[in-house]
Design a protein around this motif. Structure first.
Motif, PDB file in Angstrom:
ATOM      1  N   ARG A  47       0.834  -1.212   0.000  1.00 51.13           N
ATOM      2  CA  ARG A  47       0.000   0.000   0.000  1.00 51.13           C
ATOM      3  C   ARG A  47       0.868   1.260   0.000  1.00 51.13           C
ATOM      4  O   ARG A  47       0.578   2.213  -0.713  1.00 51.13           O
ATOM      5  CB  ARG A  47      -0.942  -0.014   1.209  1.00 51.13           C
ATOM      6  N   VAL A  48       1.941   1.274   0.779  1.00 50.28           N
ATOM      7  CA  VAL A  48       2.827   2.439   0.829  1.00 50.28           C
ATOM      8  C   VAL A  48       3.450   2.686  -0.545  1.00 50.28           C
ATOM      9  O   VAL A  48       3.519   3.816  -1.023  1.00 50.28           O
ATOM     10  CB  VAL A  48       3.915   2.249   1.915  1.00 50.28           C
ATOM     11  N   VAL A  49       3.876   1.621  -1.192  1.00 52.33           N
ATOM     12  CA  VAL A  49       4.465   1.757  -2.532  1.00 52.33           C
ATOM     13  C   VAL A  49       3.421   2.275  -3.512  1.00 52.33           C
ATOM     14  O   VAL A  49       3.694   3.164  -4.317  1.00 52.33           O
ATOM     15  CB  VAL A  49       5.058   0.410  -3.008  1.00 52.33           C
ATOM     16  N   ALA A  50       2.198   1.736  -3.440  1.00 55.39           N
ATOM     17  CA  ALA A  50       1.137   2.188  -4.332  1.00 55.39           C
ATOM     18  C   ALA A  50       0.816   3.654  -4.090  1.00 55.39           C
ATOM     19  O   ALA A  50       0.648   4.425  -5.040  1.00 55.39           O
ATOM     20  CB  ALA A  50      -0.105   1.320  -4.148  1.00 55.39           C
ATOM     21  N   ASP A  51       0.736   4.076  -2.842  1.00 56.16           N
ATOM     22  CA  ASP A  51       0.474   5.484  -2.518  1.00 56.16           C
ATOM     23  C   ASP A  51       1.595   6.382  -3.027  1.00 56.16           C
ATOM     24  O   ASP A  51       1.343   7.438  -3.592  1.00 56.16           O
ATOM     25  CB  ASP A  51       0.314   5.680  -1.010  1.00 56.16           C
TER      26      ASP A  51
ATOM     27  N   ALA B 127       3.477   5.842  -5.485  1.00 57.19           N
ATOM     28  CA  ALA B 127       3.414   5.863  -6.939  1.00 57.19           C
ATOM     29  C   ALA B 127       2.207   6.644  -7.438  1.00 57.19           C
ATOM     30  O   ALA B 127       2.054   6.864  -8.627  1.00 57.19           O
ATOM     31  CB  ALA B 127       3.383   4.439  -7.480  1.00 57.19           C
ATOM     32  N   GLY B 128       1.341   7.060  -6.513  1.00 55.80           N
ATOM     33  CA  GLY B 128       0.163   7.815  -6.899  1.00 55.80           C
ATOM     34  C   GLY B 128      -0.931   6.957  -7.509  1.00 55.80           C
ATOM     35  O   GLY B 128      -1.843   7.451  -8.129  1.00 55.80           O
ATOM     36  N   ASP B 129      -0.835   5.675  -7.357  1.00 55.01           N
ATOM     37  CA  ASP B 129      -1.831   4.757  -7.904  1.00 55.01           C
ATOM     38  C   ASP B 129      -3.002   4.605  -6.951  1.00 55.01           C
ATOM     39  O   ASP B 129      -2.880   4.793  -5.749  1.00 55.01           O
ATOM     40  CB  ASP B 129      -1.228   3.362  -8.100  1.00 55.01           C
ATOM     41  N   ASP B 130      -4.129   4.216  -7.490  1.00 53.61           N
ATOM     42  CA  ASP B 130      -5.237   3.779  -6.656  1.00 53.61           C
ATOM     43  C   ASP B 130      -5.177   2.262  -6.661  1.00 53.61           C
ATOM     44  O   ASP B 130      -6.033   1.566  -7.170  1.00 53.61           O
ATOM     45  CB  ASP B 130      -6.568   4.285  -7.211  1.00 53.61           C
ATOM     46  N   TYR B 131      -4.099   1.738  -6.097  1.00 59.44           N
ATOM     47  CA  TYR B 131      -3.764   0.321  -6.184  1.00 59.44           C
ATOM     48  C   TYR B 131      -4.365  -0.428  -5.005  1.00 59.44           C
ATOM     49  O   TYR B 131      -4.316   0.042  -3.885  1.00 59.44           O
ATOM     50  CB  TYR B 131      -2.240   0.185  -6.163  1.00 59.44           C
ATOM     51  N   ARG B 132      -4.915  -1.582  -5.276  1.00 59.86           N
ATOM     52  CA  ARG B 132      -5.375  -2.463  -4.194  1.00 59.86           C
ATOM     53  C   ARG B 132      -4.637  -3.770  -4.328  1.00 59.86           C
ATOM     54  O   ARG B 132      -4.588  -4.356  -5.400  1.00 59.86           O
ATOM     55  CB  ARG B 132      -6.881  -2.710  -4.281  1.00 59.86           C
ATOM     56  N   SER B 133      -4.057  -4.205  -3.246  1.00 62.33           N
ATOM     57  CA  SER B 133      -3.318  -5.465  -3.254  1.00 62.33           C
ATOM     58  C   SER B 133      -4.261  -6.604  -3.595  1.00 62.33           C
ATOM     59  O   SER B 133      -5.405  -6.614  -3.151  1.00 62.33           O
ATOM     60  CB  SER B 133      -2.696  -5.704  -1.874  1.00 62.33           C
ATOM     61  N   PRO B 134      -3.777  -7.575  -4.343  1.00 59.35           N
ATOM     62  CA  PRO B 134      -4.624  -8.727  -4.636  1.00 59.35           C
ATOM     63  C   PRO B 134      -4.995  -9.494  -3.368  1.00 59.35           C
ATOM     64  O   PRO B 134      -5.908 -10.290  -3.375  1.00 59.35           O
ATOM     65  CB  PRO B 134      -3.769  -9.601  -5.554  1.00 59.35           C
ATOM     66  N   ASN B 135      -4.290  -9.234  -2.262  1.00 64.08           N
ATOM     67  CA  ASN B 135      -4.597  -9.928  -1.019  1.00 64.08           C
ATOM     68  C   ASN B 135      -5.745  -9.286  -0.250  1.00 64.08           C
ATOM     69  O   ASN B 135      -6.205  -9.835   0.734  1.00 64.08           O
ATOM     70  CB  ASN B 135      -3.355  -9.991  -0.118  1.00 64.08           C
ATOM     71  N   PHE B 136      -6.160  -8.058  -0.687  1.00 65.36           N
ATOM     72  CA  PHE B 136      -7.308  -7.455  -0.027  1.00 65.36           C
ATOM     73  C   PHE B 136      -8.535  -8.246  -0.432  1.00 65.36           C
ATOM     74  O   PHE B 136      -8.758  -8.497  -1.607  1.00 65.36           O
ATOM     75  CB  PHE B 136      -7.505  -5.995  -0.464  1.00 65.36           C
ATOM     76  N   PRO B 137      -9.351  -8.657   0.516  1.00 62.99           N
ATOM     77  CA  PRO B 137     -10.571  -9.380   0.129  1.00 62.99           C
ATOM     78  C   PRO B 137     -11.491  -8.464  -0.669  1.00 62.99           C
ATOM     79  O   PRO B 137     -11.601  -7.297  -0.360  1.00 62.99           O
ATOM     80  CB  PRO B 137     -11.213  -9.754   1.460  1.00 62.99           C
ATOM     81  N   PRO B 138     -12.110  -8.993  -1.710  1.00 57.51           N
ATOM     82  CA  PRO B 138     -13.024  -8.171  -2.504  1.00 57.51           C
ATOM     83  C   PRO B 138     -14.138  -7.615  -1.638  1.00 57.51           C
ATOM     84  O   PRO B 138     -14.665  -8.313  -0.769  1.00 57.51           O
ATOM     85  CB  PRO B 138     -13.589  -9.148  -3.539  1.00 57.51           C
ATOM     86  N   GLY B 139     -14.479  -6.347  -1.846  1.00 55.14           N
ATOM     87  CA  GLY B 139     -15.587  -5.716  -1.131  1.00 55.14           C
ATOM     88  C   GLY B 139     -15.223  -5.213   0.247  1.00 55.14           C
ATOM     89  O   GLY B 139     -16.050  -4.627   0.915  1.00 55.14           O
ATOM     90  N   SER B 140     -14.023  -5.460   0.753  1.00 52.81           N
ATOM     91  CA  SER B 140     -13.688  -4.973   2.091  1.00 52.81           C
ATOM     92  C   SER B 140     -13.146  -3.572   2.000  1.00 52.81           C
ATOM     93  O   SER B 140     -12.616  -3.150   0.986  1.00 52.81           O
ATOM     94  CB  SER B 140     -12.648  -5.885   2.743  1.00 52.81           C
ATOM     95  N   SER B 141     -13.281  -2.834   3.082  1.00 56.48           N
ATOM     96  CA  SER B 141     -12.743  -1.470   3.087  1.00 56.48           C
ATOM     97  C   SER B 141     -11.254  -1.536   3.354  1.00 56.48           C
ATOM     98  O   SER B 141     -10.754  -2.489   3.943  1.00 56.48           O
ATOM     99  CB  SER B 141     -13.443  -0.624   4.139  1.00 56.48           C
ATOM    100  N   GLU B 142     -10.573  -0.492   2.950  1.00 52.81           N
ATOM    101  CA  GLU B 142      -9.117  -0.458   3.112  1.00 52.81           C
ATOM    102  C   GLU B 142      -8.730  -0.537   4.587  1.00 52.81           C
ATOM    103  O   GLU B 142      -7.796  -1.223   4.947  1.00 52.81           O
ATOM    104  CB  GLU B 142      -8.581   0.829   2.480  1.00 52.81           C
TER     105      GLU B 142
END
Length: 190
Positions: free
Chosen positions: A158-162, A164-179
């Protein structure tokens, strides 16, 4: 003839007289200026009309035709001292730089770019070493605290995605869950 040689009126050197050598140097200087003007103009993407306009705006009026004759005319139009000063001012280079061979100027430009590249590369190497040290420390902490290891991995992503300015979600985040839930409870599902 010996008296003329002693007086320095005619000196032979490599088959040329001093007068011939002086004339050759003047011609090379004029050729250098013409080639350099063209090189500087083209490097900026300017037309001969644009260069003439910029010279005029800077207080060194010259028309497009004169610029073309300096660069390409047969014979080339000579550049007077005031015009040379104007060209140097418009190109933001020294007068010495303007009259020197264009190849030398190009080499100086290349050397400056290479120095900038080397400095940037050194900074990136140092930054990479700092990043690797921080990552190694995080990995060591995760191994020492196995219950946090997955959370640390997700947070790194998440830190790397932030960064990089991406709206990136790790594939390990369960679908539909909040950050917030994802970061607080790795692998938790709603």
């Amino acid at each position: 003839m010996l008296d003329a040689l002693q007086m320095g009126l005619v000196t032979m050197h490599g088959g040329l007289t001093v007068a011939d050598e002086d004339r050759q140097q003047r011609l090379e200087g004029e050729e250098n200026v013409a080639r350099r003007i063209k090189m500087e103009r083209e490097a900026r993407g300017w037309s001969t009309a644009t260069l003439a306009e910029r010279l005029t705006e800077a207080g060194y009026p010259l028309n497009q035709s004169a610029v073309w004759r300096i660069e390409s005319g047969e014979p080339r139009r000579r550049v007077n001292l005031d015009e040379a000063i104007g060209f140097a001012k418009v190109f933001d280079i020294s007068l010495d730089n303007l009259v020197g061979p264009p190849e030398i100027a190009a080499n100086v430009h290349v050397k400056l770019l290479l120095a900038e590249f080397a400095e940037s590369w050194q900074k990136s190497v140092a930054a990479r070493k700092d990043m690797d040290r921080a990552r190694d420390a995080l990995d060591a902490y995760g191994r020492a605290h196995p219950n946090l290891e997955e959370l640390i991995r997700v947070m790194i992503t998440r830190v790397v995605a932030d960064a990089a300015g991406d709206d990136y979600r790790s594939p390990n985040f369960p679908p539909g869950s909040s950050e917030a839930e994802d970061l607080g409870t790795p692998g938790a599902e709603k």
